[in-house]
Scaffold this active site. Structure first.
Site, short mmCIF file in Angstrom:
data_model
loop_
_atom_site.label_atom_id
_atom_site.label_comp_id
_atom_site.label_asym_id
_atom_site.label_seq_id
_atom_site.Cartn_x
_atom_site.Cartn_y
_atom_site.Cartn_z
N ASP A 30 0.79 -1.25 0.00
CA ASP A 30 0.00 0.00 0.00
C ASP A 30 0.81 1.30 0.00
O ASP A 30 0.40 2.29 0.63
CB ASP A 30 -0.95 0.02 1.21
CG ASP A 30 -2.02 -1.07 1.13
OD1 ASP A 30 -1.92 -1.94 0.24
OD2 ASP A 30 -2.94 -1.06 1.96
N LYS A 113 -6.49 -4.93 -3.68
CA LYS A 113 -7.19 -5.62 -2.59
C LYS A 113 -8.22 -4.71 -1.95
O LYS A 113 -8.07 -3.50 -1.93
CB LYS A 113 -6.17 -6.09 -1.54
CG LYS A 113 -5.44 -4.94 -0.86
CD LYS A 113 -4.59 -5.45 0.28
CE LYS A 113 -3.84 -4.35 1.00
NZ LYS A 113 -4.68 -3.27 1.56
N CYS A 146 -2.51 -2.94 7.35
CA CYS A 146 -2.35 -3.84 6.20
C CYS A 146 -1.06 -4.66 6.27
O CYS A 146 -1.03 -5.80 5.83
CB CYS A 146 -2.47 -3.07 4.91
SG CYS A 146 -4.14 -2.44 4.69
#
Ligand code: ZN
Length: 201
Positions: A30, A113, A146
């Site tokens: 991310d 995702k 995450c």
């Protein structure tokens, strides 16, 4: 609200970890404009300083022949995560894009995702298995969200975990330490620095 002071339990930080590039994937979690860049929707203040550190690791990983993969937080309008975090990483927006300094290169793998876990609803598990990869080096953000969920999911699949602490970032120091302690203590992950990750010739 009263603040409580408690000590962080110690965990080992390895000076050096020697990895077989054929069995290793470096996963960038991310590192998108919304989390990293000024003007982003959910900026992690310490994420930008990890960019050059991660970049150096990725260059060495690619040169050694290790797989480089990315997760990309990818939400549609009205995503149920938005009441928790506010709108972020809307598919197609500037904030959703990976920061240009770490832009994926040809041959890298990218996993959009919906949730915190990079394995959930993606082909990451399959793609690592068919390549015979047993070790995951995780860098990126947000540490306790995450990064930690993806690390936990990897550990449940018995992948070996290596976490360079200068390659991840968190919203608070507490979140950072809790993440590293959890990965080391619960998942038997190796904590190191990006420079400490060595690829065998
Ligand atoms: Zn999200």
């Amino acid at each position: 609200m009263t603040q409580r002071m408690i000590p962080v339990p110690p965990y080992d930080v390895s000076q050096e970890v020697s990895l077989d590039p054929q069995r290793t994937c470096v996963l960038v979690v991310d590192m998108q404009n919304d989390f990293v860049k000024e003007g982003g929707k959910l900026v992690v203040p310490t994420a930008a300083v990890t960019i050059p550190t991660i970049k150096g690791l990725l260059e060495r990983a690619r040169a050694a022949g290790a797989v480089v993969a990315y997760t990309q937080d990818s939400h549609l309008p009205h995503d149920p995560e938005f009441p928790i975090w506010g709108e972020h990483c809307l598919v197609g927006t500037w904030g959703w894009e990976v920061v240009p300094e770490l832009a994926p290169q040809p041959g890298d793998l990218i996993y959009p995702k919906r949730r915190y876990d990079g394995f959930y609803g993606t082909t990451l598990d399959h793609d690592l298995r068919v390549r015979g990869i047993d070790t995951l080096v995780i860098v990126g953000t947000v540490a306790n969200i995450c990064v930690l969920h993806t690390a936990g999911s990897a550990a449940l699949r018995w992948l070996k975990l290596v976490i360079p602490r200068d390659g991840i970032s968190a919203l608070t120091e507490f979140d950072m330490e809790a993440t590293l302690r959890q990965i080391h203590f619960l998942y038997n992950g190796i904590i190191t620095q990006c420079q400490g990750v060595k690829f065998k010739a």
